[in-house]
Motif scaffolding. Structure first.
Motif, PDB file in Angstrom:
ATOM      1  N   TYR A 143      -8.451   6.476  -1.976  1.00 56.35           N
ATOM      2  CA  TYR A 143      -7.512   5.668  -2.753  1.00 56.35           C
ATOM      3  C   TYR A 143      -7.151   6.392  -4.046  1.00 56.35           C
ATOM      4  N   ILE A 203     -10.122  -6.300  -0.958  1.00 54.11           N
ATOM      5  CA  ILE A 203     -10.005  -6.685  -2.361  1.00 54.11           C
ATOM      6  C   ILE A 203     -10.811  -7.953  -2.581  1.00 54.11           C
ATOM      7  N   ILE A 205       0.835  -1.184   0.000  1.00 53.35           N
ATOM      8  CA  ILE A 205       0.000   0.000   0.000  1.00 53.35           C
ATOM      9  C   ILE A 205       0.872   1.237   0.000  1.00 53.35           C
ATOM     10  N   PRO A 214      -8.508  -1.489   3.580  1.00 50.42           N
ATOM     11  CA  PRO A 214      -8.340  -2.067   2.239  1.00 50.42           C
ATOM     12  C   PRO A 214      -9.005  -3.438   2.146  1.00 50.42           C
ATOM     13  N   THR A 240      -3.224   4.751  -1.349  1.00 47.77           N
ATOM     14  CA  THR A 240      -4.186   5.171  -0.323  1.00 47.77           C
ATOM     15  C   THR A 240      -3.843   6.532   0.235  1.00 47.77           C
ATOM     16  N   LEU A 295     -10.825  -3.546  -6.042  1.00 52.32           N
ATOM     17  CA  LEU A 295     -10.519  -2.882  -4.776  1.00 52.32           C
ATOM     18  C   LEU A 295     -11.749  -2.101  -4.346  1.00 52.32           C
ATOM     19  N   VAL A 340      -1.760  -0.762  -3.704  1.00 50.80           N
ATOM     20  CA  VAL A 340      -2.945   0.075  -3.518  1.00 50.80           C
ATOM     21  C   VAL A 340      -2.522   1.475  -3.101  1.00 50.80           C
ATOM     22  N   PHE A 392      -4.485   1.182  -8.068  1.00 58.54           N
ATOM     23  CA  PHE A 392      -4.536  -0.236  -7.709  1.00 58.54           C
ATOM     24  C   PHE A 392      -3.807  -1.035  -8.783  1.00 58.54           C
TER      25      PHE A 392
END
Length: 349
Positions: free
Chosen positions: A315, A292, A13, A290, A333, A284, A331, A318
């Motif tokens: 976010y 998924i 992330i 988070p 964020t 996502l 990801v 991805f």
């Protein structure tokens, strides 16, 4: 019905350095209207039971030494460099595979850049001017001016693009995905508009192309669609589920909350990104932790992964990497403390 399995999974992330208002919702009522959108969504999340999912634990956190004003998107390139667009300051940055070196590329000031794509030795970055084509050193080659407001795009090849539109115009073309040639001309379209209450916003979608199929998933409605690129026919359509979604759908029915004044919207986001890898579909979800979800081509859920260790405000990207032993999720964020970092998660076996 999918249940958690024991297998090794990594999730990476990338957190940014800023905060901003986030659309969200709760039960209808006066208290909800007096709260900030971010607080409402966070409260709903705390009140809602969790979906069955593999639990991910933090195994590494990497601090990013240089803050970026407002990340628009990121790309993990074929050579494992990380590229980030700065939506606030208009820059394009490159971070080395070891995350030790960060450099701003080129001398072009982009106008609110967002999505980054890659083809061979070039980067494709969308901003308010169009799709900008750069070499890997950040030198601008040319700009494809389509005069369409694009929400997301992908490459059919280096000279052809598909793009989901941020502001579809049903009176001109009833489709939400445009096919654009190298000159920026719309040469085709697919994906009919839906009967949403707020079409100015709700038609916005993520897009991905794999093996002559176009994957479309809506930010403000948990709906996934697959189209044939050649015939433009709809091949598959399915809904995405999560325990928090019924509460968000309920909130969308409160028009005074969602649309407090003309041209102003506070619609909850359901989806934060999609990736299709080796015919596996990964979505996502736009949840405060988070989460998924993995689907087959037929829309059957076969995996769900969640981290309870990081609270996320929003976010900005991805990506997915599959190996023989692991699934890696990247990801972008924005956390509630606004501290930039790179966090690695692994599931608890």
């Amino acid at each position: 019905m999918w249940h958690p399995k024991s297998h090794k999974i990594l999730i990476v992330i990338l957190c940014s350095h800023f905060t901003f208002s986030l659309s969200c919702g709760t039960k209808l009522g006066t208290d909800a209207k007096s709260e900030s959108p971010a607080d409402v969504k966070k409260r709903i999340w705390q009140e809602t039971s969790r979906d069955a999912a593999d639990n991910l634990r933090t195994i590494r956190e990497i601090k990013i030494k240089r803050s970026i004003g407002r990340p628009g998107s990121f790309l993990i390139s074929a050579d494992n460099n990380l590229y980030i667009s700065d939506n606030k300051n208009g820059g394009l940055y490159k971070i080395s595979p070891d995350f030790e070196v960060i450099a701003e590329l080129g001398d072009n000031q982009l106008l609110y850049p967002t999505r980054i794509r890659e083809a061979k030795d070039n980067l494709f970055v969308y901003d308010n001017n169009g799709i900008n084509i750069f070499d890997k050193d950040g030198q601008l080659i040319r700009t494809v001016k389509s005069y369409l407001k694009i929400e997301d795009f992908d490459l059919e090849d280096e000279k052809s693009f598909i793009a989901s539109l941020a502001e579809p115009k049903p009176d001109i073309d009833p489709n939400v995905v445009a096919l654009i040639d190298s000159s920026g001309k719309r040469v085709g379209s697919m994906g009919k508009t839906h009967s949403f209450d707020y079409p100015e916003v709700e038609e916005r979608a993520f897009v991905d192309i794999q093996d002559s199929e176009v994957y479309v998933c809506y930010k403000f409605d948990p709906l996934f669609e697959i189209y044939d690129l050649k015939s433009k026919a709809l091949l598959q359509s399915f809904n995405i589920g999560a325990s928090i979604f019924p509460r968000l759908i309920e909130l969308k029915q409160d028009k005074k909350f969602i649309n407090p004044e003309p041209g102003s919207y506070k619609i909850p986001k359901f989806v934060a990104g999609i990736r299709v890898v080796s015919k596996k579909i990964f979505v996502l979800l736009h949840t405060p932790n988070p989460q998924i979800v993995e689907f087959t081509q037929g829309g059957t859920e076969v995996g769900r992964y969640i981290s309870s260790e990081t609270e996320v405000l929003d976010y900005f990207g991805f990506d997915v990497r599959l190996t023989r032993d692991t699934k890696q999720f990247f990801v972008g964020t924005i956390d509630y403390s606004s501290k930039p970092s790179l966090v690695v998660y692994e599931d608890e076996l």
